[in-house]
Scaffold this motif. Structure first.
Motif, PDB file in Angstrom:
ATOM      1  N   GLY A  30      44.244 -10.834 -50.021  1.00 10.87           N
ATOM      2  CA  GLY A  30      44.140 -11.159 -51.229  1.00 10.87           C
ATOM      3  C   GLY A  30      45.562 -12.363 -50.955  1.00 10.87           C
ATOM      4  O   GLY A  30      45.609 -13.403 -50.422  1.00 10.87           O
ATOM      5  N   GLY A  31      46.861 -12.168 -51.540  1.00 11.19           N
ATOM      6  CA  GLY A  31      47.858 -12.985 -51.826  1.00 11.19           C
ATOM      7  C   GLY A  31      48.542 -13.148 -50.077  1.00 11.19           C
ATOM      8  O   GLY A  31      48.541 -14.636 -50.005  1.00 11.19           O
ATOM      9  N   LEU A  32      48.763 -11.642 -49.315  1.00 13.57           N
ATOM     10  CA  LEU A  32      49.613 -11.780 -48.095  1.00 13.57           C
ATOM     11  C   LEU A  32      48.034 -12.319 -47.318  1.00 13.57           C
ATOM     12  O   LEU A  32      48.343 -13.126 -46.565  1.00 13.57           O
ATOM     13  CB  LEU A  32      49.925 -10.385 -47.890  1.00 13.57           C
ATOM     14  N   GLU A  57      33.605 -13.021 -48.001  1.00 11.00           N
ATOM     15  CA  GLU A  57      33.190 -14.216 -47.642  1.00 11.00           C
ATOM     16  C   GLU A  57      33.552 -15.026 -47.097  1.00 11.00           C
ATOM     17  O   GLU A  57      34.304 -16.110 -46.393  1.00 11.00           O
ATOM     18  CB  GLU A  57      31.875 -13.315 -46.381  1.00 11.00           C
ATOM     19  N   ALA A  58      32.915 -16.139 -47.794  1.00 13.08           N
ATOM     20  CA  ALA A  58      32.515 -17.351 -48.219  1.00 13.08           C
ATOM     21  C   ALA A  58      34.032 -18.023 -48.190  1.00 13.08           C
ATOM     22  O   ALA A  58      34.665 -18.963 -47.505  1.00 13.08           O
ATOM     23  CB  ALA A  58      32.046 -17.818 -49.203  1.00 13.08           C
ATOM     24  N   ASP A  59      35.608 -16.963 -48.733  1.00 10.77           N
ATOM     25  CA  ASP A  59      36.799 -17.437 -48.839  1.00 10.77           C
ATOM     26  C   ASP A  59      36.677 -17.664 -47.655  1.00 10.77           C
ATOM     27  O   ASP A  59      38.066 -17.723 -46.987  1.00 10.77           O
ATOM     28  CB  ASP A  59      37.751 -16.676 -49.942  1.00 10.77           C
ATOM     29  N   ALA A  60      36.696 -16.226 -46.723  1.00 13.13           N
ATOM     30  CA  ALA A  60      37.166 -16.248 -45.673  1.00 13.13           C
ATOM     31  C   ALA A  60      37.188 -17.598 -44.438  1.00 13.13           C
ATOM     32  O   ALA A  60      37.906 -17.501 -44.088  1.00 13.13           O
ATOM     33  CB  ALA A  60      37.231 -14.572 -44.806  1.00 13.13           C
ATOM     34  N   LYS A  61      36.163 -17.640 -44.774  1.00 11.06           N
ATOM     35  CA  LYS A  61      35.371 -19.012 -43.536  1.00 11.06           C
ATOM     36  C   LYS A  61      36.398 -20.185 -44.113  1.00 11.06           C
ATOM     37  O   LYS A  61      36.750 -20.789 -43.254  1.00 11.06           O
ATOM     38  CB  LYS A  61      34.090 -18.830 -43.814  1.00 11.06           C
ATOM     39  N   LYS A  62      36.772 -20.491 -45.011  1.00  9.55           N
ATOM     40  CA  LYS A  62      37.366 -21.365 -45.502  1.00  9.55           C
ATOM     41  C   LYS A  62      38.409 -21.452 -45.197  1.00  9.55           C
ATOM     42  O   LYS A  62      38.816 -22.986 -44.798  1.00  9.55           O
ATOM     43  CB  LYS A  62      36.612 -21.607 -47.304  1.00  9.55           C
ATOM     44  N   HIS A 156      50.642 -28.151 -42.033  1.00 13.92           N
ATOM     45  CA  HIS A 156      50.290 -28.394 -44.398  1.00 13.92           C
ATOM     46  C   HIS A 156      49.434 -27.062 -44.930  1.00 13.92           C
ATOM     47  O   HIS A 156      48.417 -27.110 -44.676  1.00 13.92           O
ATOM     48  CB  HIS A 156      49.446 -29.175 -43.596  1.00 13.92           C
ATOM     49  N   ILE A 157      50.847 -26.408 -44.185  1.00 13.91           N
ATOM     50  CA  ILE A 157      49.529 -24.574 -45.160  1.00 13.91           C
ATOM     51  C   ILE A 157      50.472 -24.733 -46.351  1.00 13.91           C
ATOM     52  O   ILE A 157      52.163 -24.891 -45.820  1.00 13.91           O
ATOM     53  CB  ILE A 157      50.630 -23.767 -43.691  1.00 13.91           C
ATOM     54  N   VAL A 158      49.873 -24.160 -46.658  1.00 11.10           N
ATOM     55  CA  VAL A 158      50.676 -23.826 -48.308  1.00 11.10           C
ATOM     56  C   VAL A 158      49.573 -22.531 -49.026  1.00 11.10           C
ATOM     57  O   VAL A 158      48.529 -22.121 -47.933  1.00 11.10           O
ATOM     58  CB  VAL A 158      50.181 -24.648 -49.471  1.00 11.10           C
ATOM     59  N   SER A 159      50.135 -21.759 -49.828  1.00 11.61           N
ATOM     60  CA  SER A 159      49.087 -21.019 -50.182  1.00 11.61           C
ATOM     61  C   SER A 159      49.013 -21.399 -51.352  1.00 11.61           C
ATOM     62  O   SER A 159      48.956 -22.178 -52.261  1.00 11.61           O
ATOM     63  CB  SER A 159      50.632 -19.412 -51.271  1.00 11.61           C
ATOM     64  N   ASP A 180      40.632 -10.745 -59.622  1.00 16.53           N
ATOM     65  CA  ASP A 180      40.046 -11.801 -59.509  1.00 16.53           C
ATOM     66  C   ASP A 180      41.468 -12.661 -59.384  1.00 16.53           C
ATOM     67  O   ASP A 180      41.160 -13.484 -60.508  1.00 16.53           O
ATOM     68  CB  ASP A 180      39.235 -11.498 -61.302  1.00 16.53           C
ATOM     69  N   VAL A 181      41.747 -12.719 -58.200  1.00 21.30           N
ATOM     70  CA  VAL A 181      42.800 -14.051 -58.466  1.00 21.30           C
ATOM     71  C   VAL A 181      42.634 -14.697 -57.089  1.00 21.30           C
ATOM     72  O   VAL A 181      42.290 -14.018 -55.921  1.00 21.30           O
ATOM     73  CB  VAL A 181      44.347 -13.433 -58.690  1.00 21.30           C
ATOM     74  N   ARG A 182      42.763 -16.000 -56.863  1.00 20.53           N
ATOM     75  CA  ARG A 182      42.353 -16.681 -55.760  1.00 20.53           C
ATOM     76  C   ARG A 182      44.072 -17.752 -55.429  1.00 20.53           C
ATOM     77  O   ARG A 182      43.928 -19.029 -56.149  1.00 20.53           O
ATOM     78  CB  ARG A 182      41.604 -17.279 -55.758  1.00 20.53           C
ATOM     79  N   TYR A 183      44.851 -17.280 -55.564  1.00 19.03           N
ATOM     80  CA  TYR A 183      45.004 -16.179 -54.535  1.00 19.03           C
ATOM     81  C   TYR A 183      46.618 -15.643 -55.072  1.00 19.03           C
ATOM     82  O   TYR A 183      46.782 -14.267 -54.564  1.00 19.03           O
ATOM     83  CB  TYR A 183      44.976 -15.641 -52.870  1.00 19.03           C
ATOM     84  N   ARG A 184      47.602 -15.837 -55.940  1.00 18.84           N
ATOM     85  CA  ARG A 184      48.192 -15.765 -56.751  1.00 18.84           C
ATOM     86  C   ARG A 184      48.555 -16.589 -58.281  1.00 18.84           C
ATOM     87  O   ARG A 184      48.353 -18.051 -58.346  1.00 18.84           O
ATOM     88  CB  ARG A 184      49.947 -15.841 -56.025  1.00 18.84           C
ATOM     89  N   PHE A 185      48.857 -15.602 -59.275  1.00 17.46           N
ATOM     90  CA  PHE A 185      49.112 -16.803 -60.255  1.00 17.46           C
ATOM     91  C   PHE A 185      50.056 -16.824 -59.874  1.00 17.46           C
ATOM     92  O   PHE A 185      51.741 -16.409 -60.073  1.00 17.46           O
ATOM     93  CB  PHE A 185      48.895 -15.769 -61.915  1.00 17.46           C
ATOM     94  N   VAL A 186      50.582 -18.368 -60.598  1.00 21.64           N
ATOM     95  CA  VAL A 186      51.984 -18.748 -60.972  1.00 21.64           C
ATOM     96  C   VAL A 186      52.303 -19.519 -62.094  1.00 21.64           C
ATOM     97  O   VAL A 186      51.456 -20.229 -62.486  1.00 21.64           O
ATOM     98  CB  VAL A 186      52.623 -19.489 -59.565  1.00 21.64           C
TER      99      VAL A 186
END
Length: 192
Positions: A30-32, A57-62, A156-159, A180-186
């Motif tokens: 998730g967010g963390l 899983e697809a998100d984790a691999k990405k 180049h690491i960003v949330s 259903d969030v990828r990964y935080r709402f702002v």
């Protein structure tokens, strides 16, 4: 928001010197968790995401994870018993810590950064068999915060966030409750 997401995962990984040669499990994507994956991979660790949601899983691999384990699949989970050096636990819902402690090898460390609403129920034998440690981490000080910001800029690491208008805050809340969030709402402050 970026500081919170990043620092809660950067600080413990740096404190325990997670890097090349280590097997890191990130519990919860998730967010963390998504930031923990990014940092773990960047530090050179072999990163595995542990999740109850196979659709992640697809998100984790990405994000760079090397492996993905669905924790509801007992056979899949058994394949990593005693495997990890570190587990970074980002889950804020109640969960069985004893199950995850069994995934640590000798001298393994389970680091809690998520905050479930109920106390953990941990059996002594989950820790003493294998000289395992249970730890927690919140944040460091200003020098470490600056170190993290410099590291993120250099690598180049960003949330990953979804920008929303203030008028959509109720819809965002409903989506958050469904996971259903990828990964935080702002919230876009220009929409106020």
């Amino acid at each position: 928001m970026f500081l919170e997401l990043s620092f809660l995962t950067y600080s413990p990984l740096r404190h325990w010197k997670v890097g090349k040669g280590h097997k890191l499990a990130v519990l919860g994507l998730g967010g963390l968790g998504h930031m923990a994956v990014k940092f773990g991979v960047s530090f050179g660790a072999e990163v595995t995401v542990l999740s109850t949601s196979p659709e992640k899983e697809a998100d984790a691999k990405k994000l760079g994870a090397h492996k993905f384990i669905v924790t509801k699949d007992e056979e899949h989970l058994k394949s990593v018993t005693g495997y990890f050096d570190f587990i970074l636990d980002t889950v804020s819902a109640p969960h069985d810590l004893n199950l995850y402690l069994s995934l640590l090898g000798v001298n393994g460390v389970h680091i809690c950064v998520g905050a479930p609403p109920t106390p953990y129920q941990t059996h002594a034998f989950s820790l003493i068999g294998g000289r395992k440690s249970l730890a927690g981490s919140l944040i460091g000080g200003l020098p470490e915060t600056q170190e993290m910001l410099d590291y993120c800029a250099e690598h180049h690491i960003v949330s990953d966030i979804e920008m929303i208008d203030i008028k959509n805050v109720h819809e965002a809340y409903d989506r958050m409750m469904k996971g259903d969030v990828r990964y935080r709402f702002v919230i876009d402050m220009a929409s106020l």
